[in-house]
Enzyme design. Structure first.
Site, PDB file in Angstrom:
ATOM      1  N   VAL A  36       0.858  -1.175   0.000  1.00 25.74           N
ATOM      2  CA  VAL A  36       0.000   0.000   0.000  1.00 25.74           C
ATOM      3  C   VAL A  36       0.902   1.236   0.000  1.00 25.74           C
ATOM      4  O   VAL A  36       1.771   1.362   0.867  1.00 25.74           O
ATOM      5  CB  VAL A  36      -0.911  -0.012   1.253  1.00 25.74           C
ATOM      6  CG1 VAL A  36      -1.628   1.311   1.416  1.00 25.74           C
ATOM      7  CG2 VAL A  36      -1.890  -1.167   1.178  1.00 25.74           C
ATOM      8  N   CYS A  37       0.720   2.121  -0.938  1.00 29.57           N
ATOM      9  CA  CYS A  37       1.575   3.316  -1.031  1.00 29.57           C
ATOM     10  C   CYS A  37       1.378   4.214   0.182  1.00 29.57           C
ATOM     11  O   CYS A  37       0.258   4.615   0.497  1.00 29.57           O
ATOM     12  CB  CYS A  37       1.245   4.105  -2.292  1.00 29.57           C
ATOM     13  SG  CYS A  37       2.025   5.741  -2.304  1.00 29.57           S
ATOM     14  N   ILE A  38       2.463   4.581   0.822  1.00 27.91           N
ATOM     15  CA  ILE A  38       2.359   5.343   2.063  1.00 27.91           C
ATOM     16  C   ILE A  38       1.777   6.737   1.842  1.00 27.91           C
ATOM     17  O   ILE A  38       0.928   7.196   2.603  1.00 27.91           O
ATOM     18  CB  ILE A  38       3.723   5.422   2.797  1.00 27.91           C
ATOM     19  CG1 ILE A  38       3.550   6.057   4.167  1.00 27.91           C
ATOM     20  CG2 ILE A  38       4.765   6.176   1.980  1.00 27.91           C
ATOM     21  CD1 ILE A  38       4.744   5.857   5.075  1.00 27.91           C
TER      22      ILE A  38
END
Lengths: 138, 102, 130, 138, 102, 130
Positions: free
Chosen positions: F77-79
């Site tokens: 999941v992209c931060i």
């Protein structure tokens, strides 16, 4: 990873207008992070994607973040190839003169400032797509 | 008795503006917001149709959205008026109903 | 005049929540009443207190929570849409056996009937979406 | 609330295809809940919204929920007016014969089954929009 | 050396299919998925252009998405082939790159 | 062959996550490798364990978590996207001063570099979105 032979050609395919949706901004965020990986990077602006480069964007009154200045800084990240499709500009009544100036300093030519935006026609854009290894669509 | 129609999509990407214009009644108002304002620029592919419709229905564009996208008021199709958020509220209050073309 | 507002998209991804917020603020400044703001579809994602937008960007959840507090706005998150998308208040968390909740201050979770009621009780329904 | 004079005319404006996005399904969920409020309810299907009523939808292989049967049950919820735009059908090469049968039982005529789907042209659709109090767009 | 182009949008709503077809190279493949399969139905406004393009580029439609939308295989524009998810994987593997027209 | 997958939209609202899941499953069944699934934009919303979809519908978060477990998939999941949208793991919650987290099993939060790396390390990048 800096070896020319192991570089991959990344194409960022930008087809959406800025502000109405976040794709333009979050596409740019990938470009900035991706620059550190020293791959061969090109950005393509097709369809409403050309609106991302409009000059004089000011989102203050709309309460949104003014991120268009990031495009101008791309040269500092070694991102120097911004391909804008001529047919997309034409349909929208735009010329390259309506777009913001985006430049880079060419270290091979005495740090001369050169334009990063290259207007190409649709056939060249098709070739560009066919010439890349990884296409990230936004 | 009039309807305020809002269009928030680029006419180059989607059919929302076309569909809206196809369903106007006499005296209706159209307000372009968000990416919908991209239709309003002089010289674009939708300038002609907006000019034509503008003769029977009033067309507005939300100024903050124009500014965000780098479109100057001087670059608008003739006859399109700009409003800010307060003007949007007035248009919605003055109309009988609001119809969003999402 | 009494407005009702429906918001169909989450924050940041689409401009819908921004436009709705500025519309609501302008309406209140003009002395209008906002009967209810109803968050539907991905609009429910406006109501999570877990967001941490970049510091140079607006914080839409906070803007809504503050507007709700200062104007006693009724911010309703649709329960069915919220369940699909993972927005919970303490009650829902307990009922669904989840170990926490994420609803933001000023928002409440309720049913779709609240949207219909808003349509009935208001003079104008304005919808913002994708 | 059951007084004719206090009823409001609700129009559900459906312009999107089913399955690619959730709007069709979640629009239906509002219609079902809204039915309990005994308002005057109409559904309009314009543009890709007409695809919502296609016959023989089966989302099993796509792993999605088969909700098209809910349209057929709308009659039981006293939702009897489904307006489908002729021009939208035409452009897509569809006729009313491609749509699922949706009917209701008319209690005033010996519970005869009558079609809920009414094909109207664009001008009638414009009048319909102009004749409603609340328009919910999906 | 070919590109698999995926189109997941209805051509009636958005310009993604048109834009995709405008940017094909010889030997490229087009796969219609999700709402993109709505283009593939015989008798629709895009049947002609898909038939034309289909003479130089292969066009596929994802069968589970056709079924979801009530489109029978017999109702497809001539020349369009159907694949399931495994066929989608094969097309992606056989092509040199995948380009999504979102 | 080694695939990488990018998912740009949340569950249910768009079909992107469904299609990507079925593509990934089919690829694994054919013996291909999935180097990474990267969740970007609203795609991060696939990674919340707070969802409670209706019982007669699929549970996309669970499907992804189970596929990750059975095939050792790397679900990232992209931060940056997650911060805007309120997806937190325990570390992020602590760092941002939030009182809880909602990340689902099998998902991890990391940076955009993971997407670029996936493009470099895989044979094919396939993007699913709106």
């Amino acid at each position: 990873m800096t070896d020319e032979n192991t570089k991959k050609k990344f194409l960022y395919l930008n087809r959406k207008a800025p502000f109405g949706t976040i794709y333009a901004l979050e596409s740019l965020e990938v470009v900035l992070i991706g620059a550190a990986f020293e791959q061969d990077v090109s950005l393509a602006f097709i369809d409403d994607g050309v609106f991302q480069l409009m000059n004089n964007q000011d989102a203050t009154a709309a309460g949104m973040k003014n991120f268009s200045k990031i495009y101008r800084a791309l040269g500092d990240y070694e991102v120097r190839k911004l391909y804008v499709e001529k047919e997309s500009l034409d349909l929208r009544g735009l010329t390259v003169g309506d777009l913001m100036p985006v430049t880079y300093e060419d270290e091979d030519e005495n740090y001369e400032e050169k334009p990063s935006i290259r207007v190409v026609d649709r056939a060249e854009m098709a070739k560009l797509i066919a010439g890349h290894d990884v296409i990230l669509s936004f | 008795m009039s309807t305020l129609h809002t269009v928030n999509k680029s006419p180059y990407e989607r059919n929302a503006l076309k569909s809206c214009l196809d369903h106007l009644s006499a005296g209706d108002l159209v307000l372009l917001i968000e990416d919908g304002v991209l239709a309003a620029r002089k010289g674009g592919a939708f300038a002609q149709v907006l000019g034509d419709v503008g003769r029977s229905c009033k067309i507005y564009a939300l100024n903050p959205d124009l500014a965000a996208r780098g479109i100057a008021v001087g670059d608008l199709v003739e006859g399109i008026q700009t409003v800010d958020y307060g003007g949007f509220v007035d248009l919605a209050a003055d109309a009988t109903r609001v119809c969003a073309w999402l | 005049m009494r407005f009702a507002i429906q918001i169909n998209e989450g924050p940041y991804t689409h401009q819908a929540s921004d436009t709705a917020y500025r519309f609501a603020k302008a309406a209140l400044e003009k002395g209008h009443e906002i009967f209810r703001v109803f968050f539907y579809h991905d609009g429910v994602n406006n109501g999570t207190r877990y967001t941490v937008p970049p510091q140079d960007d607006r914080n839409l959840q906070k803007l809504w929570s503050e507007l709700a507090e200062s104007h006693k706005l009724d911010l309703v998150v649709c329960i069915a849409a919220a369940q699909r998308r993972g927005i919970l208040d303490a009650n829902e968390a307990k009922r669904q056996g989840k170990d926490g909740d994420n609803i933001a201050p000023g928002f409440r979770i309720s049913g779709l009937g609240q949207l219909i009621e808003a349509g009935i009780e208001s003079d104008r329904m304005v919808v913002f979406g994708d």
